[in-house]
Write an enzyme that holds these catalytic residues in place. Sequence first.
Site, mmCIF file in Angstrom:
data_model
loop_
_atom_site.group_PDB
_atom_site.id
_atom_site.type_symbol
_atom_site.label_atom_id
_atom_site.label_comp_id
_atom_site.label_asym_id
_atom_site.label_seq_id
_atom_site.Cartn_x
_atom_site.Cartn_y
_atom_site.Cartn_z
ATOM 1 N N SER A 89 -1.191 -2.329 -23.562
ATOM 2 C CA SER A 89 -0.776 -1.436 -22.481
ATOM 3 C C SER A 89 -0.476 -0.039 -23.031
ATOM 4 O O SER A 89 -1.341 0.578 -23.641
ATOM 5 C CB SER A 89 0.417 -2.053 -21.749
ATOM 6 O OG SER A 89 0.672 -1.366 -20.552
ATOM 7 N N ASP A 126 -6.772 -5.530 -13.086
ATOM 8 C CA ASP A 126 -5.753 -4.706 -13.749
ATOM 9 C C ASP A 126 -5.930 -3.259 -13.300
ATOM 10 O O ASP A 126 -7.061 -2.767 -13.163
ATOM 11 C CB ASP A 126 -5.958 -4.829 -15.272
ATOM 12 C CG ASP A 126 -4.828 -4.226 -16.097
ATOM 13 O OD1 ASP A 126 -4.369 -3.115 -15.780
ATOM 14 O OD2 ASP A 126 -4.428 -4.871 -17.077
ATOM 15 N N HIS A 143 -2.340 -7.141 -14.883
ATOM 16 C CA HIS A 143 -1.925 -6.446 -16.098
ATOM 17 C C HIS A 143 -0.959 -7.282 -16.937
ATOM 18 O O HIS A 143 0.024 -7.828 -16.431
ATOM 19 C CB HIS A 143 -1.250 -5.127 -15.722
ATOM 20 C CG HIS A 143 -0.928 -4.265 -16.893
ATOM 21 N ND1 HIS A 143 -1.888 -3.616 -17.631
ATOM 22 C CD2 HIS A 143 0.259 -3.955 -17.486
ATOM 23 C CE1 HIS A 143 -1.321 -2.923 -18.600
ATOM 24 N NE2 HIS A 143 -0.016 -3.125 -18.540
#
Length: 295
Positions: free
Chosen positions: A142, A238, A268
């Site tokens: 991320s 995502d 995600h």
Amino acid sequence: MKLSEIAPELRGKARWLPRLPLERAWGLRLVRWGTTRARPAAAPDVDVEVTPGWRVYRPREPRSDLTLLWIHGGGLVIGAAVQDDRFCADTARELGITVVSAEYRLAPEARYPAALDDCHAAWTWTREHAADPARVIVGGQSAGGGLAAALVQRLRDAGERPPAQWLFCPMLDDRTAARRDLDARRHRGWDNRLNRFGWRAYLGVEPGAEVVPHYAVPARRENLSGLPPAWIGVGDIDLFHDEDAEYARRLRAAGVDTTVHVAPGAPHGFEAWAPDTGFARDYLATARGWLSRFA
């Protein structure tokens, strides 16, 4: 986002994913407090060394002189290395490599380039202490994946080229946050309102601004040639899927050996919040299988 869009094995966990109130000062403090209270995972057959700047995971039976510098996620505003204890220990044990998980300062208190500078300091320390300084790979998830990509770009320009970059659902492009049409989609795990808050906090300007600092936004770099081989994993639902796919396309166009793994029906960060599902285990096995090429 409808629950029916999510892979069946992930729905039970996804149903209870909260939308974090990070835009509010009390919410940001609360989430950060909760992260620091996370209990380190048990790490059989792996020794863990904790310092103020990083956590080091060393398998008791090493099988390679490869080292992974890992950077945790959190939208650039939350998170700590301890949250990835299980992931880092499992990676160290399964591949027989050393893993160094970096801490870094968070926005908005510490804006760009604080986080990237801290990751660079962790890179320098890792190379100084690695069994083979030429065999240190950079990876992250991320926001950590975005910082990893930015660090690799910075190192490449300085004449230091890691063997590879290992990127999980990386946060690469502030221009996604500028797309207000994505707000209504309400992506699970990390939505575009939070994305806009994270980028604004980090950059100090509104996402999508005409000019952003060099290395702050990896996807804004025009010349991607000369970067190391990349693995990019992301779910097809995502928020970051499109920016990750576009970055991978541009890497390939620049001649960079790039592997993309798209997980169908995956929101995600699913491998972090649903690690015990077969879906996540298969995904992580694929990712570590690619990394094992360098071990």
